[in-house]
Design an enzyme around this catalytic site. Structure first.
Site, PDB file in Angstrom:
ATOM      1  CE1 TYR A  94      -1.542   1.989  -5.534  1.00  0.00           C
ATOM      2  CE2 TYR A  94      -2.198   3.703  -7.077  1.00  0.00           C
ATOM      3  CZ  TYR A  94      -1.566   3.324  -5.909  1.00  0.00           C
ATOM      4  OH  TYR A  94      -0.969   4.260  -5.119  1.00  0.00           O
ATOM      5  NE  ARG A 147      -2.226   5.202   6.778  1.00  0.00           N
ATOM      6  CZ  ARG A 147      -2.643   5.407   5.531  1.00  0.00           C
ATOM      7  NH1 ARG A 147      -3.921   5.525   5.269  1.00  0.00           N
ATOM      8  NH2 ARG A 147      -1.761   5.462   4.542  1.00  0.00           N
ATOM      9  CE  LYS A 165       1.144   2.472  -3.105  1.00  0.00           C
ATOM     10  NZ  LYS A 165       0.910   3.880  -3.422  1.00  0.00           N
ATOM     11  CD  GLU A 237       2.440   2.626  -0.210  1.00  0.00           C
ATOM     12  OE1 GLU A 237       1.415   3.328  -0.193  1.00  0.00           O
ATOM     13  OE2 GLU A 237       3.492   2.953  -0.789  1.00  0.00           O
ATOM     14  CG  ASP A 238      -1.019   1.583   2.929  1.00  0.00           C
ATOM     15  OD1 ASP A 238      -0.904   2.791   2.673  1.00  0.00           O
ATOM     16  OD2 ASP A 238      -1.741   0.825   2.267  1.00  0.00           O
ATOM     17  CG  ASP A 260       3.550   6.316  -2.235  1.00  0.00           C
ATOM     18  OD1 ASP A 260       4.012   7.197  -2.981  1.00  0.00           O
ATOM     19  OD2 ASP A 260       2.467   5.750  -2.449  1.00  0.00           O
ATOM     20  CG  ASP A 261       0.924   5.784   2.831  1.00  0.00           C
ATOM     21  OD1 ASP A 261       0.071   5.534   1.963  1.00  0.00           O
ATOM     22  OD2 ASP A 261       1.607   4.910   3.392  1.00  0.00           O
ATOM     23  CG  ASN A 400      -7.240   6.170  -2.780  1.00  0.00           C
ATOM     24  OD1 ASN A 400      -8.041   6.434  -3.654  1.00  0.00           O
ATOM     25  ND2 ASN A 400      -5.983   6.574  -2.818  1.00  0.00           N
TER      26      ASN A 400
END
Length: 563
Positions: A94, A147, A165, A237-238, A260-261, A400
């Site tokens: 991760y 992203r 994930k 996600e992203d 999640d972001d 991150n």
């Protein structure tokens, strides 16, 4: 497991399951006796072999490739390795290493994991889902790669994120891996370097946007829910800001989905803030918070903070006034040009200011939160200023991977003389100050939240995930932080306890779901803890049971075999 396969394929299937851990009887029954060395090696010894090989790897990318190879060969052993020292291995599978792995995905690609759906597959997504061998899917993690962490548009290389994930769904939450499906929605990439990269594995054209993109998402959401049920969790996600908010708003009341972001990051950040209140001896509503960044993470955290403040008696409007945001153009204030709808909600009456240093000196916040992936944004001056007007300044550098962090743990503790309350998105090593005090930086890792949320939501078959669920998860996580943790600088429980943390979060979510008639699983489990543990994936090898066999004069005929 059918053994009607030809023997070479039978050997391939059986040996990757548990290798030399097969007993003599199992080897005879499976028809693989002689295809393995004669020694019988337990999983404990296999673990030792993996760790020795792991220690020989040159760098973190090599370690990532090694672990992903193990996941392909022997899934139970892979998760046994992760659980043997989750604090050691999580930064590899991760953040931060997964970011580097995504950047190098074409180079390290060995075999596909997950489902690749392209913009050109419109009209056929249901058929593609039929190609996935597992029929009982409980959790889907999907990205379009635009992203990836703070690294930008990585296109199809972003598949490393859903894979990582969902590995944590199993390692941290105990969700069986066969119930998880990583998905890449490949609509192209605007990354010119990737389009010219001969190793790139995705579509070689610019991103397709507009109605065609929306049609793809609509078809995907419907196809997943049609095949796996309305209670199949779909984690976004992203996705880029331009899509993340609107897709969440579009689908959240129609499907079992979350971003999640936006929401996972919000819950883990708010959990850290709630834990910090025990250090500052204050309430959430006492704080003034400045965000470096005004994207999906900042908005999600800010929304959840205002919900926490409402629980303390403030109105929504009063809570919003305590939150300020700084984006690439400076402080977000009323009357500033080109503010999005989301940013407008956090725009206050104030003269425009361009520099974060000036904003901090002007507003004198009690907490600063970095989520813009601008490395070094929290300068020495900013950190010292925070320490000058706060006895215990709250400084969260959440971007991150580590290379994008707003400041390091050492900088925070050094410039505040050990008074800073610090959390980061990626891990930092313990810091010892000249006076001998040692601090263990808290990692605001989304893995504290999404596996527990995923486990709780799927366990009781919730069909729509409310914002309240994430506040419950944040409160539950904060409550698990001990006074000893706080004294050491931790705002989160040790990662070594993350499986237990996830189960406790899931139980809280289940209790809330049944109390508010959100759960569709009936009857309601009387002992939710026992029920949750019954669902948890075990890394122990299964015993093989042969339905029927005969072995005249030492030979054997195997008709069928199953786990």
């Amino acid at each position: 497991l059918s053994l009607s396969l030809p023997k070479p394929n039978r050997w391939l299937v059986c040996c990757v399951l548990q290798g030399m851990a097969f007993s003599l009887e199992e080897r005879l029954q499976l028809g693989i006796h002689g295809l393995l060395p004669p020694c019988f090696i337990s999983q404990d010894v296999q673990l030792l072999r993996v760790l020795k090989n792991y220690d020989m790897k040159r760098d973190d990318l090599d370690r990532y490739v090694f672990l992903m190879g193990l996941q392909d060969r022997n899934e139970k052993l892979f998760y046994r390795v992760l659980l043997s020292d989750i604090e050691r291995f999580m930064p590899i599978i991760y953040t931060p290493t997964v970011g580097l792995a995504c950047q190098q995905y074409g180079l390290i690609f060995r075999r596909p994991r997950g489902l690749f759906i392209t913009i050109h597959d419109r009209g056929h997504i249901a058929s593609l889902l039929q190609n996935w061998p597992e029929k009982d899917i409980r959790a889907v993690c999907v990205t379009d790669g635009e992203r990836i962490l703070g690294l930008g548009d990585l296109g199809c290389y972003g598949m490393g994120i859903p894979v990582g994930k969902l590995a944590l769904y199993t390692a941290c939450g105990g969700v069986p891996p066969q119930q998880c499906l990583p998905v890449m929605l490949d609509v192209g990439t605007d990354n010119e370097a990737l389009l010219k990269d001969p190793l790139y594995i995705g579509l070689r054209h610019k991103r397709i946007r507009g109605q065609a993109y929306d049609d793809l998402l609509d078809e995907f959401m419907k196809a997943v829910s049609d095949r796996y049920g309305m209670d199949c969790l779909i984690q976004f996600e992203d996705f880029a800001n331009i899509n993340a908010f609107r897709l969440l708003s579009k689908y959240r009341n129609k499907y079992c989905t979350f971003n999640d972001d936006i929401q996972g990051t919000a819950a883990v950040a708010v959990a850290g803030l709630l834990a910090s209140l025990r250090i500052t001896k204050s309430k959430m509503s006492d704080h003034t918070i400045v965000f470096q960044g005004a994207g999906e993470a900042a908005m999600g955290i800010a929304e959840l903070i205002t919900m926490a403040m409402e629980r303390e008696g403030l109105t929504k409007e009063e809570g919003l006034k305590k939150i300020w945001m700084v984006d690439s153009k400076g402080l977000i204030v009323k009357g500033r040009d080109h503010l999005t709808h989301e940013k407008e909600r956090f725009a206050h009456e104030h003269p425009e200011m361009k520099k974060l240093e000036d904003v901090i000196q002007e507003l004198k916040p009690t907490a600063i939160i970095g989520v813009a992936a601008v490395p070094g944004a929290f300068s020495e001056q900013i950190i010292r200023d925070m320490a000058s007007f706060n006895e215990r300044p709250v400084i969260f550098a959440l971007s991150n991977p580590t290379s994008k962090a707003e400041c390091t743990a050492e900088q925070c503790y050094t410039f505040t003389e050990g008074r800073g309350i610090f959390a980061s998105g990626s891990p930092f090593d313990p810091i010892t100050l000249p006076d001998g005090r040692t601090f263990y930086p808290g990692q605001g890792n989304n893995a504290y939240i999404f596996p527990g949320v995923g486990l709780g939501v799927t366990a009781c078959a919730i069909q729509h995930i409310t914002e309240e669920i994430f506040l419950i998860a944040a409160e539950a996580l904060a409550s698990l932080v001990t006074e000893e943790d706080l004294a050491q600088g931790r705002l989160y429980p040790p990662l070594s306890s993350i499986r237990d943390v996830s189960v406790k979060l899931a139980i809280k979510i289940m209790e809330h779901a049944y109390e508010h008639n959100m759960a569709t699983l009936r009857p309601e489990p009387s002992d939710k803890g026992a029920y949750m543990h019954s669902l948890t994936y075990s890394t122990d090898y299964e015993e093989f049971v042969v339905d029927s066999y005969r072995w005249p004069e030492g030979s054997m005929t195997v008709q069928s075999c199953k786990l």
